[in-house]
Write a protein that holds these residues in place. Structure first.
Motif, PDB file in Angstrom:
ATOM      1  N   LEU A  62       0.826  -1.199   0.000  1.00 19.05           N
ATOM      2  CA  LEU A  62       0.000   0.000   0.000  1.00 19.05           C
ATOM      3  C   LEU A  62       0.869   1.262   0.000  1.00 19.05           C
ATOM      4  O   LEU A  62       0.563   2.249  -0.681  1.00 19.05           O
ATOM      5  CB  LEU A  62      -0.933  -0.003   1.210  1.00 19.05           C
ATOM      6  CG  LEU A  62      -1.969   1.118   1.282  1.00 19.05           C
ATOM      7  CD1 LEU A  62      -2.880   1.099   0.064  1.00 19.05           C
ATOM      8  CD2 LEU A  62      -2.802   0.995   2.551  1.00 19.05           C
ATOM      9  N   ALA A  63       1.963   1.221   0.745  1.00 19.36           N
ATOM     10  CA  ALA A  63       2.889   2.355   0.732  1.00 19.36           C
ATOM     11  C   ALA A  63       3.445   2.572  -0.661  1.00 19.36           C
ATOM     12  O   ALA A  63       3.682   3.710  -1.084  1.00 19.36           O
ATOM     13  CB  ALA A  63       4.027   2.113   1.727  1.00 19.36           C
ATOM     14  N   GLY A  64       3.637   1.488  -1.405  1.00 20.81           N
ATOM     15  CA  GLY A  64       4.113   1.601  -2.775  1.00 20.81           C
ATOM     16  C   GLY A  64       3.117   2.298  -3.683  1.00 20.81           C
ATOM     17  O   GLY A  64       3.495   3.032  -4.601  1.00 20.81           O
ATOM     18  N   VAL A  65       1.830   2.075  -3.424  1.00 24.40           N
ATOM     19  CA  VAL A  65       0.783   2.746  -4.200  1.00 24.40           C
ATOM     20  C   VAL A  65       0.850   4.252  -3.986  1.00 24.40           C
ATOM     21  O   VAL A  65       0.856   5.045  -4.935  1.00 24.40           O
ATOM     22  CB  VAL A  65      -0.610   2.213  -3.809  1.00 24.40           C
ATOM     23  CG1 VAL A  65      -1.711   3.022  -4.501  1.00 24.40           C
ATOM     24  CG2 VAL A  65      -0.735   0.735  -4.168  1.00 24.40           C
ATOM     25  N   TRP A  66       0.903   4.663  -2.716  1.00 23.15           N
ATOM     26  CA  TRP A  66       0.942   6.098  -2.421  1.00 23.15           C
ATOM     27  C   TRP A  66       2.230   6.725  -2.959  1.00 23.15           C
ATOM     28  O   TRP A  66       2.230   7.863  -3.430  1.00 23.15           O
ATOM     29  CB  TRP A  66       0.842   6.340  -0.916  1.00 23.15           C
ATOM     30  CG  TRP A  66      -0.364   5.743  -0.252  1.00 23.15           C
ATOM     31  CD1 TRP A  66      -0.399   5.094   0.934  1.00 23.15           C
ATOM     32  CD2 TRP A  66      -1.725   5.741  -0.735  1.00 23.15           C
ATOM     33  NE1 TRP A  66      -1.678   4.676   1.232  1.00 23.15           N
ATOM     34  CE2 TRP A  66      -2.511   5.066   0.219  1.00 23.15           C
ATOM     35  CE3 TRP A  66      -2.352   6.224  -1.886  1.00 23.15           C
ATOM     36  CZ2 TRP A  66      -3.878   4.871   0.076  1.00 23.15           C
ATOM     37  CZ3 TRP A  66      -3.719   6.023  -2.035  1.00 23.15           C
ATOM     38  CH2 TRP A  66      -4.464   5.369  -1.070  1.00 23.15           C
ATOM     39  N   SER A  67       3.312   5.981  -2.922  1.00 22.45           N
ATOM     40  CA  SER A  67       4.573   6.489  -3.448  1.00 22.45           C
ATOM     41  C   SER A  67       4.483   6.718  -4.955  1.00 22.45           C
ATOM     42  O   SER A  67       4.979   7.719  -5.475  1.00 22.45           O
ATOM     43  CB  SER A  67       5.705   5.500  -3.133  1.00 22.45           C
ATOM     44  OG  SER A  67       6.912   5.897  -3.738  1.00 22.45           O
ATOM     45  N   ALA A  68       3.836   5.799  -5.657  1.00 24.44           N
ATOM     46  CA  ALA A  68       3.698   5.938  -7.106  1.00 24.44           C
ATOM     47  C   ALA A  68       2.851   7.151  -7.467  1.00 24.44           C
ATOM     48  O   ALA A  68       3.132   7.855  -8.450  1.00 24.44           O
ATOM     49  CB  ALA A  68       3.068   4.673  -7.692  1.00 24.44           C
ATOM     50  N   LEU A  69       1.818   7.429  -6.669  1.00 22.32           N
ATOM     51  CA  LEU A  69       0.961   8.581  -6.930  1.00 22.32           C
ATOM     52  C   LEU A  69       1.714   9.891  -6.699  1.00 22.32           C
ATOM     53  O   LEU A  69       1.446  10.897  -7.365  1.00 22.32           O
ATOM     54  CB  LEU A  69      -0.269   8.539  -6.026  1.00 22.32           C
ATOM     55  CG  LEU A  69      -1.347   7.528  -6.408  1.00 22.32           C
ATOM     56  CD1 LEU A  69      -2.405   7.454  -5.328  1.00 22.32           C
ATOM     57  CD2 LEU A  69      -1.983   7.889  -7.736  1.00 22.32           C
ATOM     58  N   LEU A 128       2.328  -1.064 -12.045  1.00 30.16           N
ATOM     59  CA  LEU A 128       2.802  -0.465 -10.798  1.00 30.16           C
ATOM     60  C   LEU A 128       4.197  -0.979 -10.444  1.00 30.16           C
ATOM     61  O   LEU A 128       4.967  -0.296  -9.762  1.00 30.16           O
ATOM     62  CB  LEU A 128       1.817  -0.781  -9.669  1.00 30.16           C
ATOM     63  CG  LEU A 128       2.100  -0.172  -8.299  1.00 30.16           C
ATOM     64  CD1 LEU A 128       2.045   1.356  -8.365  1.00 30.16           C
ATOM     65  CD2 LEU A 128       1.102  -0.689  -7.264  1.00 30.16           C
ATOM     66  N   GLU A 129       4.550  -2.171 -10.941  1.00 25.83           N
ATOM     67  CA  GLU A 129       5.873  -2.725 -10.644  1.00 25.83           C
ATOM     68  C   GLU A 129       7.004  -1.860 -11.206  1.00 25.83           C
ATOM     69  O   GLU A 129       8.144  -1.936 -10.748  1.00 25.83           O
ATOM     70  CB  GLU A 129       5.990  -4.162 -11.174  1.00 25.83           C
ATOM     71  CG  GLU A 129       6.165  -4.311 -12.672  1.00 25.83           C
ATOM     72  CD  GLU A 129       4.864  -4.219 -13.449  1.00 25.83           C
ATOM     73  OE1 GLU A 129       4.900  -4.390 -14.680  1.00 25.83           O
ATOM     74  OE2 GLU A 129       3.819  -3.990 -12.823  1.00 25.83           O
ATOM     75  N   ALA A 130       6.673  -1.021 -12.202  1.00 26.02           N
ATOM     76  CA  ALA A 130       7.697  -0.131 -12.764  1.00 26.02           C
ATOM     77  C   ALA A 130       7.875   1.131 -11.930  1.00 26.02           C
ATOM     78  O   ALA A 130       8.816   1.907 -12.169  1.00 26.02           O
ATOM     79  CB  ALA A 130       7.324   0.251 -14.201  1.00 26.02           C
ATOM     80  N   LEU A 131       6.997   1.351 -10.938  1.00 29.41           N
ATOM     81  CA  LEU A 131       7.016   2.590 -10.163  1.00 29.41           C
ATOM     82  C   LEU A 131       7.399   2.394  -8.708  1.00 29.41           C
ATOM     83  O   LEU A 131       7.651   3.378  -8.014  1.00 29.41           O
ATOM     84  CB  LEU A 131       5.635   3.264 -10.233  1.00 29.41           C
ATOM     85  CG  LEU A 131       5.112   3.588 -11.638  1.00 29.41           C
ATOM     86  CD1 LEU A 131       3.699   4.158 -11.542  1.00 29.41           C
ATOM     87  CD2 LEU A 131       6.041   4.569 -12.336  1.00 29.41           C
ATOM     88  N   ASP A 132       7.428   1.147  -8.234  1.00 35.13           N
ATOM     89  CA  ASP A 132       7.743   0.914  -6.817  1.00 35.13           C
ATOM     90  C   ASP A 132       8.544  -0.373  -6.667  1.00 35.13           C
ATOM     91  O   ASP A 132       8.214  -1.409  -7.258  1.00 35.13           O
ATOM     92  CB  ASP A 132       6.472   0.814  -5.986  1.00 35.13           C
ATOM     93  CG  ASP A 132       6.757   0.532  -4.523  1.00 35.13           C
ATOM     94  OD1 ASP A 132       7.203   1.453  -3.818  1.00 35.13           O
ATOM     95  OD2 ASP A 132       6.566  -0.628  -4.107  1.00 35.13           O
ATOM     96  N   GLU A 133       9.575  -0.324  -5.845  1.00 33.41           N
ATOM     97  CA  GLU A 133      10.480  -1.462  -5.708  1.00 33.41           C
ATOM     98  C   GLU A 133       9.813  -2.659  -5.028  1.00 33.41           C
ATOM     99  O   GLU A 133      10.007  -3.804  -5.440  1.00 33.41           O
ATOM    100  CB  GLU A 133      11.721  -1.049  -4.914  1.00 33.41           C
ATOM    101  CG  GLU A 133      12.731  -2.177  -4.787  1.00 33.41           C
ATOM    102  CD  GLU A 133      13.926  -1.806  -3.929  1.00 33.41           C
ATOM    103  OE1 GLU A 133      14.980  -2.446  -4.082  1.00 33.41           O
ATOM    104  OE2 GLU A 133      13.792  -0.883  -3.085  1.00 33.41           O
TER     105      GLU A 133
END
Length: 373
Positions: A62-69, A128-133
């Motif tokens: 979920l943190a990865g989602v917010w980071s991508a945004l 999303l895998e291209a935007l968050d590790e």
């Protein structure tokens, strides 16, 4: 997020969605727990509701989602805003400009985006895998365990309607609920493409931590519950497109093609040149490996390892590499697909640290290992 182990999380998901592992189930070749006898999508439409426990993985994703945004400069094509089945023009909710030469800068327009999502629109983040590790590592782990090409899309909405009608997809999917609740209605007749779901269709509210398997061609409908909700859809194609290639060859020759042997397809995948994202330049040039270094296999699909009288023949990214047979246990660890820190590798490998360091540097210089950190 520090405790997130992508490989272990992928393993838990697949074990939960596959057929239960009984007393006679095969054990993991690297010494892990018994594995399910059937993995998605062969296990059909299955829902897993985990027992209460730590939510580290869900929180990390979920943190990865917010980071991508919040990430400026992401590709505009990674984002879609869909309302009542139609895409809203990006110029309304996204600003893009070219600056610093030919660099494209993009940024979301929060006011319009918030309003649209609140009234029932769905924000879709593709790949999303291209935007968050963290998401990237989960995607890679699933690819290795499923022998599949995979990608991860994210869906965010706050309404109680559906932006999409009843539909089916041309790929298999795993659904991971991260935030809020979302209603899923899935036709339990695998392959059913009817616009009307069967009376006994699965009809459940997914809550954070729950996961769902939806095989390709299965009709389903998704709707919100009036609260902010976020879920990931892992789309994947088992054995990439090898099955389709085999069928096409059979049709061309006018003969029915048998179902390819899984071992043959796994070996063929190892011939694919596809590489994971990641670099080893610093480690390859300096040979430095320290406690923060994370090591993983570089190919997108698992390598194929064959034992001969002379040692090991490892096929990966279309290349054959001959290695000493003493590396067998180390290669078995790395070829599972997970990322291991240097201390973890030293602890679990049966090689002396000096020999292991030499092998890691050789793998980085020859681009079959990724060393980062």
């Amino acid at each position: 997020m520090t405790g997130f182990d992508a490989y272990a999380h992928a393993e838990r998901i697949l074990t939960a969605l596959g057929a239960p592992a009984g007393p006679g189930s095969p054990a993991d070749p690297a010494g892990g727990p018994p594995q399910p006898t059937t993995l998605p999508p062969a296990s059909g439409v299955r829902l897993h509701e985990p027992a209460a426990g730590p939510a580290d993985a869900t929180d990390a994703l979920l943190a990865g989602v917010w980071s991508a945004l919040a990430r400026p400069g992401a590709l505009a094509t990674n984002f879609r805003l869909v309302e009542s089945g139609r895409q809203i023009d990006r110029s309304r909710w996204m600003r893009s400009r070219v600056g610093d030469g030919e660099v494209l800068h993009t940024a979301l327009v929060p006011v319009y985006l918030h309003s649209a999502v609140e009234r029932g629109a769905t924000l879709v983040i593709s790949h999303l895998e291209a935007l968050d590790e963290h998401v990237m590592l989960l995607c890679e782990a699933l690819e290795y365990q499923l022998h599949a090409r995979a990608w991860i899309n994210c869906y965010i909405t706050a309404g109680d309607t559906s932006a999409f009608d009843v539909h089916s997809d041309d790929h298999d999917a795993l659904i991971l609920q991260l935030l809020g609740r979302k209603r899923w209605q899935v036709d339990t007749r695998v392959g059913a493409r009817s616009r009307d779901l069967a009376p006994d269709s699965l009809d459940r509210i997914l809550e954070p931590g729950m996961c769902l398997s939806v095989p390709r061609g299965t009709a389903h409908c998704v709707s919100g519950t009036g609260e902010l909700t976020v879920h990931l859809t892992v789309g994947y194609e088992p054995y990439a497109d090898l099955r389709d290639e085999t069928r096409a060859a059979g049709e061309l020759l006018g003969t029915p093609a048998p179902e390819p042997d899984p071992a043959w397809m796994a070996a063929r995948l190892a011939m694919r040149p596809d590489r994971r994202a990641g670099a080893s330049l610093r480690n390859a040039l300096t040979g430095e490996v320290d406690e923060s270094t994370r090591i993983r296999w570089a190919s997108r699909f698992p390598p194929h390892v064959r034992t001969t009288d002379d040692g090991l023949v490892v096929t990966t990214m279309g290349r054959r590499i001959r290695l000493d047979h003493r590396l067998a246990a180390t290669i078995a660890l790395l070829s599972r697909g997970g990322a291991l820190t240097w201390p973890e590798l030293v602890d679990r490998s049966d090689l002396p640290a000096a020999d292991l360091r030499t092998f890691i540097r050789f793998g980085a210089r020859n681009d079959f290992l990724i060393c980062e950190g």
